[in-house]
Design an enzyme around this catalytic site. Structure first.
Site, short mmCIF file in Angstrom:
data_model
loop_
_atom_site.label_atom_id
_atom_site.label_comp_id
_atom_site.label_asym_id
_atom_site.label_seq_id
_atom_site.Cartn_x
_atom_site.Cartn_y
_atom_site.Cartn_z
N ARG A 72 22.12 14.19 37.89
CA ARG A 72 23.14 14.82 37.06
C ARG A 72 23.89 15.91 37.82
O ARG A 72 24.68 16.66 37.21
CB ARG A 72 22.51 15.41 35.80
CG ARG A 72 22.12 14.35 34.77
CD ARG A 72 21.24 14.90 33.65
NE ARG A 72 21.68 16.18 33.13
CZ ARG A 72 21.00 17.32 33.25
NH1 ARG A 72 19.83 17.34 33.87
NH2 ARG A 72 21.45 18.43 32.72
N LYS A 73 23.68 16.01 39.11
CA LYS A 73 24.41 17.00 39.91
C LYS A 73 25.79 16.45 40.24
O LYS A 73 26.06 15.99 41.36
CB LYS A 73 23.62 17.34 41.18
CG LYS A 73 22.30 18.04 40.89
CD LYS A 73 21.51 18.29 42.15
CE LYS A 73 20.17 18.96 41.84
NZ LYS A 73 19.33 19.15 43.05
N THR A 74 26.63 16.48 39.23
CA THR A 74 27.99 15.96 39.34
C THR A 74 28.98 17.06 38.99
O THR A 74 28.62 18.08 38.41
CB THR A 74 28.20 14.78 38.38
OG1 THR A 74 27.91 15.20 37.04
CG2 THR A 74 27.28 13.61 38.73
#
Length: 273
Positions: free
Chosen positions: A124-126
């Site tokens: 989820r590191k977007t």
């Protein structure tokens, strides 16, 4: 999905064009253009850009498809239409293709290094508001999407577990309150944490920043006592380190660097009269 991608295109164009492209005062008529690759890589972004014809006076024909490998000089697509629209949409089209292709190219490197022996997961590191787009791009490169958001799997990380007396307590409360079909994943920093989590029937164990020997012990315990549990390794895993995880017996590796360390692939658009 189509309407969401059209809305994405509209918003991207609106950001760049503002009150109107000033070039509209000096250009007229129809033109042709093409986009070519200036770097080798994996193409992505086609599933977004192909809808440009629905919001602008532009016809676009792609000569390559999503997930195709492209070489320097390859024509990606050809465009025809109103000169004003072509020029106004140029940067947006290129940004979408370059951004997506950069992620897909980076993702393909991870997949090639592991030779499909284990699953490679994104995270989820977007960038805010770009998660669906960036995860689409990593999937085009061959990576499997991890959860898309907080609503599709309950992952209990150190920040969650700090609020409970034990993993056992946290899982017990979770099972009483989350939907029946929801999986639970526990982030475990030690072998003992992993064993406690498996003894509570969680579906996925994340071995977070564990060394090789600890991961092997977790796998050994899983194979004997919790065969239904999936094991994922995570924590500063990059292209330089991922190969050492292939033969540890785990099911998957997750890496934020698939997306946040990717760089734009270089494309350019050329006009033809």
């Amino acid at each position: 999905m189509k309407f969401k991608r059209i809305e994405f295109l509209k918003e991207a164009l609106r950001e760049d064009i503002g009150r109107g492209d000033l070039a509209r005062f000096i250009v007229n008529g129809n033109s042709k253009a093409y986009i070519r690759a200036k770097q080798d890589g994996v193409l992505a972004g086609v599933e977004y850009v192909k809808y440009i014809n629905e919001i602008a006076n532009i016809e676009i024909e792609f000569l390559k498809n999503d997930s195709d490998e492209v070489k320097v000089g390859d024509r990606i697509c050809e465009l025809r239409g109103d000169s004003k629209d072509l020029l106004s949409a140029e940067r947006t089209i290129l940004d979408i293709l370059q951004h997506a292709s950069g992620i897909a190219t980076n993702a393909r490197k991870f997949v090639n290094l592991t030779q499909n022996k284990i699953a490679i997961l994104d995270t989820r590191k977007t960038r805010p508001l770009l998660r669906e787009f960036e995860k689409y791009a990593s999937k085009i490169g061959g990576v499997t999407n991890h959860r898309l958001g907080l609503d599709d799997c309950l992952m209990l990380k150190d920040t969650h577990l700090a609020l409970f007396d034990s993993i056992t307590e946290a899982v017990k409360i979770a099972r009483k309150n989350i939907p029946f079909t929801t999986k639970i994943e526990i982030e475990c920093e030690t072998y003992d944490m992993a064993v406690e989590a498996m003894n509570n029937g969680v579906e996925i164990i994340m071995c977070d920043n564990m060394n090789d020997e600890e991961i092997k012990k977790v796998v050994e315990y899983r194979n004997k006592f919790a065969k239904q549990t999936l094991i994922e390794a995570s924590g500063n895993i990059t292209l330089d380190t991922i190969e050492k995880y292939i033969d540890l017996g785990i099911d998957a590796v997750s890496s934020g660097s698939i997306i946040h360390q990717a760089t734009f692939l270089d494309f350019s658009m050329k006009m033809e009269r």
